[in-house]
Design a protein around this motif. Structure first.
Motif, PDB file in Angstrom:
ATOM      1  N   PRO A  32      -4.912  -4.384   0.259  1.00 60.02           N
ATOM      2  CA  PRO A  32      -5.463  -5.478   1.077  1.00 60.02           C
ATOM      3  C   PRO A  32      -6.030  -6.624   0.241  1.00 60.02           C
ATOM      4  O   PRO A  32      -6.247  -7.721   0.764  1.00 60.02           O
ATOM      5  CB  PRO A  32      -6.574  -4.791   1.880  1.00 60.02           C
ATOM      6  CG  PRO A  32      -6.995  -3.640   1.025  1.00 60.02           C
ATOM      7  CD  PRO A  32      -5.745  -3.168   0.341  1.00 60.02           C
ATOM      8  N   LEU A  35      -2.492  -8.425  -0.529  1.00 56.75           N
ATOM      9  CA  LEU A  35      -1.386  -8.272   0.419  1.00 56.75           C
ATOM     10  C   LEU A  35      -0.070  -8.023  -0.307  1.00 56.75           C
ATOM     11  O   LEU A  35       0.895  -8.778  -0.194  1.00 56.75           O
ATOM     12  CB  LEU A  35      -1.274  -9.488   1.328  1.00 56.75           C
ATOM     13  CG  LEU A  35      -2.286  -9.565   2.476  1.00 56.75           C
ATOM     14  CD1 LEU A  35      -1.985 -10.757   3.373  1.00 56.75           C
ATOM     15  CD2 LEU A  35      -2.294  -8.282   3.298  1.00 56.75           C
ATOM     16  N   LEU A  95      -2.428  -2.131   7.524  1.00 58.11           N
ATOM     17  CA  LEU A  95      -2.286  -3.522   7.957  1.00 58.11           C
ATOM     18  C   LEU A  95      -1.827  -3.605   9.414  1.00 58.11           C
ATOM     19  O   LEU A  95      -2.303  -4.456  10.177  1.00 58.11           O
ATOM     20  CB  LEU A  95      -1.287  -4.246   7.049  1.00 58.11           C
ATOM     21  CG  LEU A  95      -1.050  -5.733   7.307  1.00 58.11           C
ATOM     22  CD1 LEU A  95      -2.351  -6.516   7.192  1.00 58.11           C
ATOM     23  CD2 LEU A  95      -0.006  -6.274   6.330  1.00 58.11           C
ATOM     24  N   VAL A 100      -6.178 -10.002  14.606  1.00 59.21           N
ATOM     25  CA  VAL A 100      -6.037 -11.286  13.923  1.00 59.21           C
ATOM     26  C   VAL A 100      -6.866 -12.313  14.672  1.00 59.21           C
ATOM     27  O   VAL A 100      -6.689 -12.505  15.881  1.00 59.21           O
ATOM     28  CB  VAL A 100      -4.563 -11.738  13.864  1.00 59.21           C
ATOM     29  CG1 VAL A 100      -4.444 -13.075  13.122  1.00 59.21           C
ATOM     30  CG2 VAL A 100      -3.703 -10.682  13.188  1.00 59.21           C
ATOM     31  N   TYR A 114       5.308  -7.165   9.524  1.00 51.45           N
ATOM     32  CA  TYR A 114       5.157  -8.178   8.481  1.00 51.45           C
ATOM     33  C   TYR A 114       6.473  -8.297   7.732  1.00 51.45           C
ATOM     34  O   TYR A 114       7.370  -7.450   7.858  1.00 51.45           O
ATOM     35  CB  TYR A 114       4.016  -7.836   7.525  1.00 51.45           C
ATOM     36  CG  TYR A 114       4.047  -6.430   6.968  1.00 51.45           C
ATOM     37  CD1 TYR A 114       4.860  -6.082   5.893  1.00 51.45           C
ATOM     38  CD2 TYR A 114       3.253  -5.439   7.532  1.00 51.45           C
ATOM     39  CE1 TYR A 114       4.876  -4.804   5.391  1.00 51.45           C
ATOM     40  CE2 TYR A 114       3.266  -4.147   7.046  1.00 51.45           C
ATOM     41  CZ  TYR A 114       4.078  -3.832   5.967  1.00 51.45           C
ATOM     42  OH  TYR A 114       4.107  -2.546   5.473  1.00 51.45           O
ATOM     43  N   LEU A 126       2.911 -12.494   8.403  1.00 55.68           N
ATOM     44  CA  LEU A 126       2.481 -11.492   9.373  1.00 55.68           C
ATOM     45  C   LEU A 126       3.090 -11.825  10.723  1.00 55.68           C
ATOM     46  O   LEU A 126       3.099 -12.985  11.137  1.00 55.68           O
ATOM     47  CB  LEU A 126       0.952 -11.486   9.502  1.00 55.68           C
ATOM     48  CG  LEU A 126       0.134 -11.175   8.244  1.00 55.68           C
ATOM     49  CD1 LEU A 126      -1.349 -11.168   8.589  1.00 55.68           C
ATOM     50  CD2 LEU A 126       0.551  -9.854   7.621  1.00 55.68           C
ATOM     51  N   ARG A 145       1.135 -16.207   4.633  1.00 51.87           N
ATOM     52  CA  ARG A 145       0.019 -15.712   3.831  1.00 51.87           C
ATOM     53  C   ARG A 145      -0.892 -16.849   3.370  1.00 51.87           C
ATOM     54  O   ARG A 145      -2.063 -16.627   3.084  1.00 51.87           O
ATOM     55  CB  ARG A 145       0.517 -14.898   2.628  1.00 51.87           C
ATOM     56  CG  ARG A 145       1.259 -15.682   1.582  1.00 51.87           C
ATOM     57  CD  ARG A 145       1.721 -14.775   0.440  1.00 51.87           C
ATOM     58  NE  ARG A 145       0.603 -14.266  -0.339  1.00 51.87           N
ATOM     59  CZ  ARG A 145       0.457 -12.980  -0.679  1.00 51.87           C
ATOM     60  NH1 ARG A 145       1.326 -12.081  -0.301  1.00 51.87           N
ATOM     61  NH2 ARG A 145      -0.567 -12.597  -1.420  1.00 51.87           N
ATOM     62  N   ILE A 148      -3.926 -17.228   5.569  1.00 52.54           N
ATOM     63  CA  ILE A 148      -4.873 -16.116   5.633  1.00 52.54           C
ATOM     64  C   ILE A 148      -6.097 -16.399   4.768  1.00 52.54           C
ATOM     65  O   ILE A 148      -5.981 -16.726   3.589  1.00 52.54           O
ATOM     66  CB  ILE A 148      -4.200 -14.805   5.203  1.00 52.54           C
ATOM     67  CG1 ILE A 148      -3.047 -14.463   6.159  1.00 52.54           C
ATOM     68  CG2 ILE A 148      -5.210 -13.659   5.164  1.00 52.54           C
ATOM     69  CD1 ILE A 148      -2.216 -13.284   5.720  1.00 52.54           C
ATOM     70  N   GLU A 150      -9.024 -14.115   4.964  1.00 52.33           N
ATOM     71  CA  GLU A 150      -9.650 -12.842   4.599  1.00 52.33           C
ATOM     72  C   GLU A 150      -8.943 -11.686   5.293  1.00 52.33           C
ATOM     73  O   GLU A 150      -8.451 -11.815   6.419  1.00 52.33           O
ATOM     74  CB  GLU A 150     -11.127 -12.850   5.021  1.00 52.33           C
ATOM     75  CG  GLU A 150     -11.864 -11.548   4.747  1.00 52.33           C
ATOM     76  CD  GLU A 150     -13.260 -11.526   5.358  1.00 52.33           C
ATOM     77  OE1 GLU A 150     -13.913 -10.468   5.304  1.00 52.33           O
ATOM     78  OE2 GLU A 150     -13.677 -12.569   5.897  1.00 52.33           O
ATOM     79  N   VAL A 151      -8.881 -10.557   4.588  1.00 49.58           N
ATOM     80  CA  VAL A 151      -8.387  -9.314   5.171  1.00 49.58           C
ATOM     81  C   VAL A 151      -9.429  -8.237   4.909  1.00 49.58           C
ATOM     82  O   VAL A 151      -9.849  -8.030   3.766  1.00 49.58           O
ATOM     83  CB  VAL A 151      -7.039  -8.886   4.549  1.00 49.58           C
ATOM     84  CG1 VAL A 151      -6.574  -7.556   5.157  1.00 49.58           C
ATOM     85  CG2 VAL A 151      -5.975  -9.953   4.750  1.00 49.58           C
ATOM     86  N   GLN A 155     -10.024  -6.638  10.556  1.00 49.26           N
ATOM     87  CA  GLN A 155      -9.301  -7.803  11.053  1.00 49.26           C
ATOM     88  C   GLN A 155      -8.752  -8.674   9.928  1.00 49.26           C
ATOM     89  O   GLN A 155      -9.149  -8.545   8.763  1.00 49.26           O
ATOM     90  CB  GLN A 155     -10.223  -8.659  11.932  1.00 49.26           C
ATOM     91  CG  GLN A 155     -11.436  -9.197  11.205  1.00 49.26           C
ATOM     92  CD  GLN A 155     -12.429  -9.884  12.121  1.00 49.26           C
ATOM     93  OE1 GLN A 155     -12.390  -9.723  13.341  1.00 49.26           O
ATOM     94  NE2 GLN A 155     -13.333 -10.664  11.564  1.00 49.26           N
ATOM     95  N   VAL A 156      -7.853  -9.551  10.335  1.00 44.57           N
ATOM     96  CA  VAL A 156      -7.317 -10.586   9.450  1.00 44.57           C
ATOM     97  C   VAL A 156      -7.837 -11.918   9.966  1.00 44.57           C
ATOM     98  O   VAL A 156      -7.670 -12.240  11.152  1.00 44.57           O
ATOM     99  CB  VAL A 156      -5.780 -10.587   9.457  1.00 44.57           C
ATOM    100  CG1 VAL A 156      -5.240 -11.711   8.574  1.00 44.57           C
ATOM    101  CG2 VAL A 156      -5.230  -9.248   9.005  1.00 44.57           C
TER     102      VAL A 156
END
Length: 206
Positions: A32, A35, A95, A100, A114, A126, A145, A148, A150-151, A155-156
């Motif tokens: 994570p 990714l 994941l 999200v 993904y 994703l 990506r 994005i 934060e993962v 949650q994303v």
């Protein structure tokens, strides 16, 4: 080659030494923090005793329509042998199914799939399944990506520009492979079939 992560589950692990399948992918190990797919948990009748149940991505010589090509069963290791893989497995991170949300806390949906690259194993996009009330207008979102923020375990988080993300179906594009060895598992028409699948055509061109 770009490929949906869901297609990797059940994928055969093919050994050049044995000349056939030695295991199948049972789960995907995703880090994570960046990714990136770092390995695969595998299962099968040969995966027992001294044979490990993890295939590091560095041991995959090629991914093709028929499976993942490795040199031999010796490429399978125990999860405790590779520190990074051991640490990620201890996180129990998955994941798929993660919520999200946008930076402004708007709920966008859940990760349904993904898209990864079989050369680098980086996750580039994703595929997000929309909530029921929003799915009538846009049943699916594709999030790059680069969107994005934060993962985490729950949650994303993505940028608020999610409304600009393009809606699409779960299709992938393929590229020709250039292995440095003779692949006995490769079928000659693989590249043409991949192109036909991308264009929504059957192998016969219909």
């Amino acid at each position: 080659m770009l490929i949906n992560g869901s297609r990797l589950i059940g994928c055969p692990i093919l050994s050049l030494h044995v000349g056939g399948a030695i295991a199948n992918v049972s789960d995907i190990i995703v880090d994570p923090n960046d990714l990136k797919i770092i390995g695969f948990q595998v299962s099968g009748p040969l995966v027992r005793g001294e044979v490990g149940n993890v295939l590091p991505v560095d041991s995959v010589r090629e991914f093709s329509r028929t499976g993942m090509i490795v040199d031999s069963i010796d490429e399978l290791v125990d999860s405790e042998e590779v520190i990074r893989i051991r640490d990620i497995l201890n996180l129990n991170f998955s994941l798929l199914g993660l919520k999200v949300v946008s930076a402004s806390k708007s709920k966008l949906g859940k990760v349904a799939d993904y898209i990864t690259d079989s050369d680098s194993w980086d996750i580039y996009q994703l595929i997000v399944q929309r909530p029921i009330m929003k799915s009538l207008l846009d049943p699916e979102l594709i999030i790059s990506r680069t969107e994005i923020i934060e993962v985490n375990d729950y949650q994303v988080v993505v940028k608020d520009e999610h409304s600009k993300l393009q809606q699409t179906t779960s299709t992938t594009r393929s590229a020709n492979l250039t292995p440095d060895f003779v692949n006995p598992f490769r079928k000659p028409d693989f590249a043409h079939e991949a192109i036909d699948q991308k264009q929504g055509k059957s192998p016969s061109g219909s």
